[in-house]
Motif scaffolding. Structure first.
Motif, PDB file in Angstrom:
ATOM      1  N   ALA A 171     -11.832  -0.806   3.505  1.00  0.00           N
ATOM      2  CA  ALA A 171     -11.620  -0.219   2.385  1.00  0.00           C
ATOM      3  C   ALA A 171     -10.428  -1.029   2.383  1.00  0.00           C
ATOM      4  O   ALA A 171     -10.130  -2.175   2.910  1.00  0.00           O
ATOM      5  N   THR A 172     -10.042  -1.625   0.826  1.00  0.00           N
ATOM      6  CA  THR A 172      -9.283  -2.182   0.388  1.00  0.00           C
ATOM      7  C   THR A 172      -7.727  -1.749  -0.301  1.00  0.00           C
ATOM      8  O   THR A 172      -8.399  -1.206  -0.880  1.00  0.00           O
ATOM      9  N   ILE A 173      -6.913  -2.543   0.476  1.00  0.00           N
ATOM     10  CA  ILE A 173      -5.694  -1.468  -0.316  1.00  0.00           C
ATOM     11  C   ILE A 173      -4.701  -1.465  -1.247  1.00  0.00           C
ATOM     12  O   ILE A 173      -4.887  -2.740  -1.266  1.00  0.00           O
ATOM     13  N   VAL A 174      -4.741  -0.985  -2.129  1.00  0.00           N
ATOM     14  CA  VAL A 174      -3.767  -1.845  -2.983  1.00  0.00           C
ATOM     15  C   VAL A 174      -2.596  -0.797  -2.446  1.00  0.00           C
ATOM     16  O   VAL A 174      -2.919   0.800  -3.790  1.00  0.00           O
ATOM     17  N   LEU A 175      -1.906  -1.216  -3.112  1.00  0.00           N
ATOM     18  CA  LEU A 175      -0.263  -0.806  -2.514  1.00  0.00           C
ATOM     19  C   LEU A 175       0.730  -1.649  -4.067  1.00  0.00           C
ATOM     20  O   LEU A 175       1.195  -2.669  -4.092  1.00  0.00           O
ATOM     21  N   MET A 176       1.247  -0.712  -4.979  1.00  0.00           N
ATOM     22  CA  MET A 176       2.090  -1.343  -5.789  1.00  0.00           C
ATOM     23  C   MET A 176       3.685  -0.681  -5.729  1.00  0.00           C
ATOM     24  O   MET A 176       4.110   0.780  -5.624  1.00  0.00           O
ATOM     25  N   SER A 177       4.707  -1.253  -6.643  1.00  0.00           N
ATOM     26  CA  SER A 177       6.019  -1.118  -5.744  1.00  0.00           C
ATOM     27  C   SER A 177       7.029  -1.637  -7.024  1.00  0.00           C
ATOM     28  O   SER A 177       6.952  -3.270  -7.451  1.00  0.00           O
ATOM     29  N   TYR A 178       7.791  -1.734  -7.665  1.00  0.00           N
ATOM     30  CA  TYR A 178       8.833  -1.825  -8.324  1.00  0.00           C
ATOM     31  C   TYR A 178      10.308  -1.585  -7.939  1.00  0.00           C
ATOM     32  O   TYR A 178      11.150  -2.713  -8.594  1.00  0.00           O
ATOM     33  N   SER A 179      10.679  -0.711  -7.431  1.00  0.00           N
ATOM     34  CA  SER A 179      11.856  -0.719  -7.063  1.00  0.00           C
ATOM     35  C   SER A 179      12.341  -1.029  -5.833  1.00  0.00           C
ATOM     36  O   SER A 179      12.011  -0.903  -5.109  1.00  0.00           O
ATOM     37  N   PRO A 180      14.053  -1.799  -5.953  1.00  0.00           N
ATOM     38  CA  PRO A 180      14.294  -2.610  -4.966  1.00  0.00           C
ATOM     39  C   PRO A 180      14.809  -1.607  -3.883  1.00  0.00           C
ATOM     40  O   PRO A 180      14.819  -2.061  -2.538  1.00  0.00           O
TER      41      PRO A 180
END
Length: 378
Positions: free
Chosen positions: A103-112
């Motif tokens: 699988a390809t993992i997609v991880l998104m984040s925006y908070s420091p």
């Protein structure tokens, strides 16, 4: 009898000898107990403490782990001991699991505030070479520069590579868009929130669900089921009396061509993003069901452990009811869904809009599978 009496008398005469003797007896008993556990590991899952941290596993794989890591003590059903980016990754014995469809993992984040967690989960995922093909990390914050020490180095050919994406806008749908442009159309892609960690066994197990009947690489597979009422057009956040028919985006797997096709539906994409609704995960789940005629497949969950500190672990099972892996929750803060009232209200509006968008075909499909039964455990 004479030997025992002599030993007993020597103990009475010397307290120091007594302490030494009982120390030897206790050590022998402890070693025997450890050997018993190691010879019976195949009978169930255990948790092994290593310098205050825990890893889980089964049988011969765990025996190899114990010999390399060192056994301190053994307990059952204990959550991960998490202490920031330097924490030991759990269930490293599962990293030896291999799957022909990675699988390809997609991880998104925006908070420091979550970057310490992000650095840790990326490091853990990088070692899951048998289950993960690549990692796409999306830094969804144009106003804060990502520190250099968050993304692990890609210089080591023996770890999973991490691809960093800086989108032009801070959009929730960026995690759908990135794999659609960067990954093969038929590859399994798994979107994972930045406040959880999946073990290699669970990632591989989700792919197995996806490959098998009734999905056959066409449906959505997830860990967090929800229910849409096709009669009232309502979204039941915790209603477990009905068959689940949507999956939320905390952990969701699908073939990449579904993400590609979804991103081409401009009206769907624009309506599902904040500030209007923030329901891109529900919109995507309903889109795939409408397109394929298949409800999402929910991976069987066994239970949550009792919470220790702020962390919990949920075990997941194969179709045959065998343990495949775990998901660990990291403390959730500074997230969009923290405001539960407005969040749920907007998502209910979104569900109603989606059912109207897809029309009677989707509604009839949901009705055909909307049987009521005893509550299903979460």
């Amino acid at each position: 009898m004479t030997r025992f009496s002599s030993f007993h008398n020597s103990i009475r005469r010397s307290p120091k000898s007594a302490k030494a003797a009982f120390g030897i007896i206790f050590s022998l008993a402890l070693c025997s107990a450890v050997l018993f556990i190691l010879t019976d590991l195949d009978s169930g899952s255990i948790i092994v403490h290593n310098k205050g941290h825990r890893v889980s596993g089964h049988g011969s794989q765990l025996q190899r782990l114990l010999s390399s890591e060192g056994l301190l003590d053994v307990e059952t059903d204990e959550p991960l001991s998490y202490d920031g980016r330097n924490s030991i990754c759990p269930a490293t014995n599962e990293n030896t699991i291999t799957n022909e469809r990675k699988a390809t993992i997609v991880l998104m984040s925006y908070s420091p505030l979550r970057l310490d967690d992000v650095a840790w989960v990326l490091r853990c995922y990088q070692n899951m070479t048998g289950a993960v093909e690549k990692i796409i990390f999306i830094w969804n914050n144009l106003n804060f520069e990502l520190p250099d020490d968050i993304i692990p180095s890609n210089n080591d050919p023996n770890v999973v590579p991490v691809q960093l994406v800086h989108p032009a806008e801070n959009l929730m749908t960026n995690r759908f868009d990135a794999p659609s442009r960067l990954v093969d159309s038929n590859s399994p892609v798994i979107l994972i929130d930045d406040d959880v960690l999946l073990t290699a066994g669970l990632i591989s197990g989700m792919v197995d669900y996806w490959k098998s009947q009734p999905c056959l690489e066409q449906c959505v597979v997830g860990l967090d089921p929800r229910h849409v009422n096709p009669i009232t057009n309502d979204y039941d956040l915790y209603d477990r009396r009905h068959t689940p028919n949507v999956i939320i985006g905390k952990t969701i797997l699908a073939a990449n061509h579904h993400f590609q096709d979804f991103m081409k539906r401009t009206n769907l994409v624009e309506h599902s993003g904040p500030p209007s609704t923030a329901c891109e995960d529900l919109t995507f789940s309903l889109f795939v069901t409408s397109r394929t005629g298949l409800l999402p497949v929910v991976v069987k969950g066994e239970h949550y452990t009792a919470e220790i500190k702020l962390n919990s672990q949920k075990k997941f099972l194969s179709e045959q009811g065998e343990f495949i892996g775990s998901r660990y929750d990291i403390p959730e803060y500074d997230g969009m869904s923290a405001a539960k009232g407005p969040w749920v209200k907007n998502r209910k509006k979104c569900v109603s809009w989606n059912l109207g968008y897809h029309g009677s075909t989707l509604t009839e499909l949901l009705l055909a599978h909307d049987d009521e039964h005893d509550p299903v455990p979460r």
